[in-house]
Scaffold this motif. Sequence first.
Motif, mmCIF file in Angstrom:
data_model
loop_
_atom_site.group_PDB
_atom_site.id
_atom_site.type_symbol
_atom_site.label_atom_id
_atom_site.label_comp_id
_atom_site.label_asym_id
_atom_site.label_seq_id
_atom_site.Cartn_x
_atom_site.Cartn_y
_atom_site.Cartn_z
ATOM 1 N N SER A 65 0.843 -1.198 0.000
ATOM 2 C CA SER A 65 0.000 0.000 0.000
ATOM 3 C C SER A 65 0.874 1.243 0.000
ATOM 4 O O SER A 65 2.068 1.160 0.322
ATOM 5 N N ALA A 66 0.271 2.367 -0.307
ATOM 6 C CA ALA A 66 0.998 3.635 -0.211
ATOM 7 C C ALA A 66 1.370 3.906 1.246
ATOM 8 O O ALA A 66 2.451 4.422 1.545
ATOM 9 N N THR A 67 0.490 3.539 2.154
ATOM 10 C CA THR A 67 0.762 3.723 3.582
ATOM 11 C C THR A 67 2.027 2.950 3.980
ATOM 12 O O THR A 67 2.858 3.455 4.736
ATOM 13 N N TRP A 70 5.023 4.894 2.949
ATOM 14 C CA TRP A 70 5.361 5.964 3.918
ATOM 15 C C TRP A 70 6.293 5.418 4.996
ATOM 16 O O TRP A 70 7.288 6.038 5.365
ATOM 17 N N PHE A 90 -3.745 13.690 2.983
ATOM 18 C CA PHE A 90 -2.803 12.590 2.758
ATOM 19 C C PHE A 90 -1.375 13.025 3.108
ATOM 20 O O PHE A 90 -0.636 12.287 3.760
ATOM 21 N N THR A 134 3.491 15.439 -1.779
ATOM 22 C CA THR A 134 2.367 14.687 -2.335
ATOM 23 C C THR A 134 2.071 15.279 -3.704
ATOM 24 O O THR A 134 1.621 16.423 -3.793
ATOM 25 N N THR A 138 -5.091 13.898 -3.144
ATOM 26 C CA THR A 138 -6.391 13.327 -3.482
ATOM 27 C C THR A 138 -7.524 13.943 -2.663
ATOM 28 O O THR A 138 -8.660 14.003 -3.113
ATOM 29 N N ASP A 162 4.658 11.074 -3.132
ATOM 30 C CA ASP A 162 3.450 10.248 -3.141
ATOM 31 C C ASP A 162 2.672 10.601 -4.404
ATOM 32 O O ASP A 162 2.134 11.706 -4.527
ATOM 33 N N SER A 183 -0.315 3.407 -4.825
ATOM 34 C CA SER A 183 -1.060 2.154 -4.761
ATOM 35 C C SER A 183 -1.906 2.049 -6.041
ATOM 36 O O SER A 183 -2.141 3.041 -6.718
ATOM 37 N N GLN A 185 -5.086 1.128 -6.703
ATOM 38 C CA GLN A 185 -6.555 1.244 -6.776
ATOM 39 C C GLN A 185 -7.023 2.642 -7.214
ATOM 40 O O GLN A 185 -8.171 2.995 -7.041
ATOM 41 N N LYS A 186 -6.104 3.450 -7.757
ATOM 42 C CA LYS A 186 -6.501 4.785 -8.227
ATOM 43 C C LYS A 186 -6.321 4.823 -9.740
ATOM 44 O O LYS A 186 -7.080 4.181 -10.443
HETATM 45 C C1 LIG Z 1 -5.255 6.728 -1.448
HETATM 46 C C2 LIG Z 1 -4.040 7.461 -1.073
HETATM 47 C C3 LIG Z 1 -3.142 6.966 -0.105
HETATM 48 C C4 LIG Z 1 -3.399 5.721 0.684
HETATM 49 O O1 LIG Z 1 -3.283 4.591 -0.115
HETATM 50 P P1 LIG Z 1 -3.317 3.138 0.571
HETATM 51 O O2 LIG Z 1 -3.142 2.222 -0.577
HETATM 52 O O3 LIG Z 1 -4.652 3.021 1.228
HETATM 53 O O4 LIG Z 1 -2.233 3.075 1.548
HETATM 54 C C5 LIG Z 1 -1.995 7.688 0.146
HETATM 55 N N1 LIG Z 1 -1.727 8.829 -0.501
HETATM 56 C C6 LIG Z 1 -2.556 9.334 -1.435
HETATM 57 C C7 LIG Z 1 -2.202 10.599 -2.120
HETATM 58 C C8 LIG Z 1 -3.733 8.661 -1.750
HETATM 59 O O5 LIG Z 1 -4.550 9.159 -2.686
#
Ligand SMILES: *Cc1c(COP(=O)(O)O)cnc(C)c1O
Length: 356
Positions: A65-67, A70, A90, A134, A138, A162, A183, A185-186
């Motif tokens: 995940s993006a988290t 981090w 974020f 970032t 988002t 990010d 991540s 899913q976007k």
């Molecule tokens: C969605 C999002 C995250 C979190 O992503 P995860 O996959 O849930 O960890 C982090 N940073 C940004 C800019 C996001 O849009």
Amino acid sequence: MISFQPGPSQVYPQLNTYFQDAFNDGILSINHRSDRFMEIMKQTVALLHQQLNIPEDYQIYFVSSATEAWEIIAQSLTHLKSSHIYNGDFGEKWADYTSQIVNNVCRMEMDLDEDYRDSMNSNSCLETSIICLTHNETSNGTQMPVQRKNHSQNHQTLIAVDATSSMAGVELEWLEADVWFASVQKCFGLPAGMALMVCSPNALKQANKIKDYKYYNSLLRIHENAEKFQTHCTPNVLNIYLLYRLLADLSTIEKISEATKTRAKAWYNFFEENGYELLVKNHDLRSETVIAVRDSPENIVALKNKALTKGFEIGNGYGNWKYDTFRIANFPAINDKQISDLKVVLKEILPQQKKQ
Ligand SMILES: *Cc1c(COP(=O)(O)O)cnc(C)c1O
């Protein structure tokens, strides 16, 4: 139902076939140390370099995940101090998580319409081992240009970005930073449960200096596995396979990026022409992939309900802007017909600003 939520978001329709193929070809049961897996990972990494124009000497890693990215950055790439430039939820969360791991976290919090490049002179935050940005916030639909020359003159300083809601939607200036992550899913239009980290040779040099091996996901451990086209733990094999199939099908990022930018312009014009108030006033900072629109809470509820009856899910507001904004994902998995159909719905309800 078509989702305009900026994550988890609408997936590419081609996934239907890839899922069937994954099942039929036994992908769901392959061992992650097997030749078959290593071949898929190797091809996926090569396709990522090719289709997203990632420089050859930048390494690509699969994480969850993006988290997680981090945390990996805080643990494995940060020496004593971490500096964070942000204007939304974020970016703030990233700084918060980092402060649990790194003692000295320096925050440069920007106003919504403020260009951080105007505040880069002699800020003590910039004397640091790493600057965290970032690219696409988002939560509020702002986009920050990433430019190395505006940061500290110190060549040791890494820049981490990010790009969760912009990677695979618009072209990124890879050389302007050392660590990029997202991540899937976007903008990638894939199901949640995986993220990519892209690291420059300098990032790896820094990791080798810090020599963090304390965690299962320490960057050097991830790197050593990636060199063998393996991962530090059993990865999301299905998502890697879906990404591999998708990249082989999609056009290059230049083309996708061009389409995203054209659609973004059309969206912003549409909202302005129809009397909607855009959350971000500074045109230079408006995101090309997530569009945030202000309206009264009652209007937003009415809009969402109306859209649902037509089969569209509009993105909720987020954090500070939860009730008085809605968001529209301008992600490449959504097609033109779906966009024009949603615009019809948006025209049917008069925005608050126009009612007054
Ligand atoms: C969605 C999002 C995250 C979190 O992503 P995860 O996959 O849930 O960890 C982090 N940073 C940004 C800019 C996001 O849009």
